[in-house]
Design an enzyme around this catalytic site. Structure first.
Site, PDB file in Angstrom:
ATOM      1  N   GLY A   1       0.770  -1.239   0.000  1.00  0.00           N
ATOM      2  CA  GLY A   1       0.000   0.000   0.000  1.00  0.00           C
ATOM      3  C   GLY A   1       0.799   1.286   0.000  1.00  0.00           C
ATOM      4  O   GLY A   1       0.242   2.351   0.274  1.00  0.00           O
TER       5      GLY A   1
ATOM      6  N   LYS B   1       5.239   0.746 -13.612  1.00  0.00           N
ATOM      7  CA  LYS B   1       6.601   0.255 -13.401  1.00  0.00           C
ATOM      8  C   LYS B   1       7.040  -0.625 -14.562  1.00  0.00           C
ATOM      9  O   LYS B   1       6.291  -1.464 -15.052  1.00  0.00           O
ATOM     10  CB  LYS B   1       6.693  -0.551 -12.111  1.00  0.00           C
ATOM     11  CG  LYS B   1       8.074  -1.193 -11.959  1.00  0.00           C
ATOM     12  CD  LYS B   1       8.494  -1.456 -10.556  1.00  0.00           C
ATOM     13  CE  LYS B   1       7.937  -2.654  -9.899  1.00  0.00           C
ATOM     14  NZ  LYS B   1       8.513  -2.875  -8.578  1.00  0.00           N
TER      15      LYS B   1
ATOM     16  N   ASP C   1       2.405  -1.154  -9.958  1.00  0.00           N
ATOM     17  CA  ASP C   1       3.772  -1.367  -9.473  1.00  0.00           C
ATOM     18  C   ASP C   1       4.134  -2.847  -9.492  1.00  0.00           C
ATOM     19  O   ASP C   1       4.890  -3.317  -8.650  1.00  0.00           O
ATOM     20  CB  ASP C   1       3.894  -0.805  -8.049  1.00  0.00           C
ATOM     21  CG  ASP C   1       5.327  -0.525  -7.648  1.00  0.00           C
ATOM     22  OD1 ASP C   1       6.127  -0.176  -8.529  1.00  0.00           O
ATOM     23  OD2 ASP C   1       5.650  -0.655  -6.446  1.00  0.00           O
TER      24      ASP C   1
END
Length: 424
Positions: free
Chosen positions: A135, A268, A228
């Site tokens: 998170g 990412k 991510d």
């Protein structure tokens, strides 16, 4: 001119340099106004990819110097201790947490806060954060929105891969999932019998389409999409980009299916040399007014991590584009999505990013790490002592540049401190 400067003058270790880039690295890519022609399978002239393949070889040759050290537990441990010592952000996370009342201050938190502070997005008040647990991205966006943007509210939805086994732990180390279940889109294996069961795996085309639908049903408009995701490749870093192709495609496709017009995207990636990755960047260039390849200063310079940032989405998918891309994910192959010969100018900009981030910065830091390993194998405390004064200077500078302020208690995320990974 080098991105780094000497700071310890004279004496036996005067070759020691700080390990911090002078600037947040940001390389702009040109918007493509010509029509997007997606292809299920295509070939690319070898000449277009030659320098990217050469870049991959050069970087992997340097990475390979560390490979023998990974084979023995003792040398592997020492190497990671050295790399930890030259991490200029070591210790900063705790300072940020306690000084600014911040939450979930992981390295991901630092990177996201730096991206938000640097990229000047027009709106981040409603976000979909994918591949998100534990998170850090959500927490950084929450902190930034309330302390810098002063939005009255921050609304978010998120997803992460839910382990297939009921005995495996969900990486909910801070209890963000446990205390905010209505914000999460993925489901526990206990709900497998449901017709629309979705475990958050973005390599599955039906999951991607369903996650995008759930996100837009719960949150409209979506101003910011982040992802991510990354597969643990063990010690096989030479294949990091290749092994993550499908995952990175899936997380990008989820974003393009859910992000609203005018929205912003942060994804990412690792190295950017594979033909499929290059073609995916070409696809992005048709949808955003501004497109960048970035490397935050808080992203460890010894790794290949990069973040692709899209600002101000200009248009949504056509039904045909959505169909073709979902089909490619379902029947995945790693040939380019488009004819790369049509994107020569854009690929020149991508290669400049590869040169700047990987062939210069990363290789310099990998060589620096190996030199530290040879000189400080049994003197890690000495290395830490040499680096400590400059770390403090750099960390203080980073906090000023990134405009950190205290988060009011009323704006903190709801967390379950007792949660240590498993969720019932």
């Amino acid at each position: 001119m080098s991105n780094y400067y000497y700071y310890y003058g004279g004496g036996r270790y005067d070759w020691l340099k700080t390990v911090e880039p002078t600037n947040f690295l940001k390389i702009g890519l040109p918007y493509q106004a010509h029509p997007l022609h997606l292809q299920h399978q295509t070939t690319t002239p070898p000449s277009i990819l030659e320098k990217f393949k050469r870049a991959d070889i050069l970087l992997n040759e340097v990475k390979a110097e560390m490979d023998p050290l990974m084979l023995q537990p003792e040398t592997e441990k020492k190497l990671f201790q050295i790399l930890s010592s030259i991490d200029m952000f070591k210790g900063l996370r705790k300072k940020v947490e306690f000084t600014y009342n911040a939450q979930i201050v992981t390295n991901a938190w630092l990177k996201m806060y730096e991206l938000l502070n640097t990229m000047n997005f027009n709106n981040t008040s409603q976000a979909f954060c994918n591949c998100e647990l534990p998170g850090g991205f959500i927490s950084a966006i929450n902190h930034f929105n309330y302390t810098m943007m002063h939005y009255p509210t921050f609304n978010w939805v998120a997803s992460s891969l839910y382990p297939s086994s009921e005995t495996d732990a969900l990486e909910d180390h801070y209890g963000l999932y446990q205390c905010n279940p209505d914000n999460w889109l993925m489901q526990s294996p206990l709900l497998k019998k449901n017709m629309d069961y979705n475990n958050g795996d973005v390599t599955i085309a039906s999951n991607v389409k369903n996650l995008a639908l759930r996100a837009t049903q719960r949150l409209t408009p979506i101003h910011l999409y982040t992802a991510d995701g990354g597969i643990n490749v063990g010690h096989d870093y030479n294949k990091q980009e290749e092994l993550n192709l499908k995952l990175h495609f899936g997380q990008a496709l989820t974003g393009l299916l859910s992000l609203s017009k005018g929205g912003n995207m942060i994804l990412k990636h690792y190295t950017l040399n594979h033909a499929f990755t290059l073609s995916l960047i070409c696809v992005f260039s048709h949808f955003f007014e501004e497109l960048y390849i970035t490397k935050p200063t808080s992203s460890r310079p010894t790794n290949s991590e990069t973040y692709i940032v899209g600002k101000n989405r200009l248009r949504l998918f056509t039904p045909k584009e959505e169909q073709v891309l979902l089909k490619r994910l379902e029947f995945f192959n790693d040939t380019p999505l488009v004819d790369l010969s049509l994107y020569q100018n854009l690929l020149e900009s991508v290669y400049f990013a590869v040169e700047t981030i990987h062939l210069k910065q990363q290789i310099e830091f990998l060589n620096f790490g190996m030199k530290c390993y040879r000189h400080f194998y049994n003197k890690i405390k000495l290395l830490n002592d040499y680096l400590a004064p400059k770390k403090k200077i750099f960390q203080d500078r980073w906090r000023v540049l990134n405009k950190l302020y205290v988060l009011e208690k009323k704006h903190k995320l709801k967390l379950c401190a007792a949660s240590q990974g498993s969720v019932a």
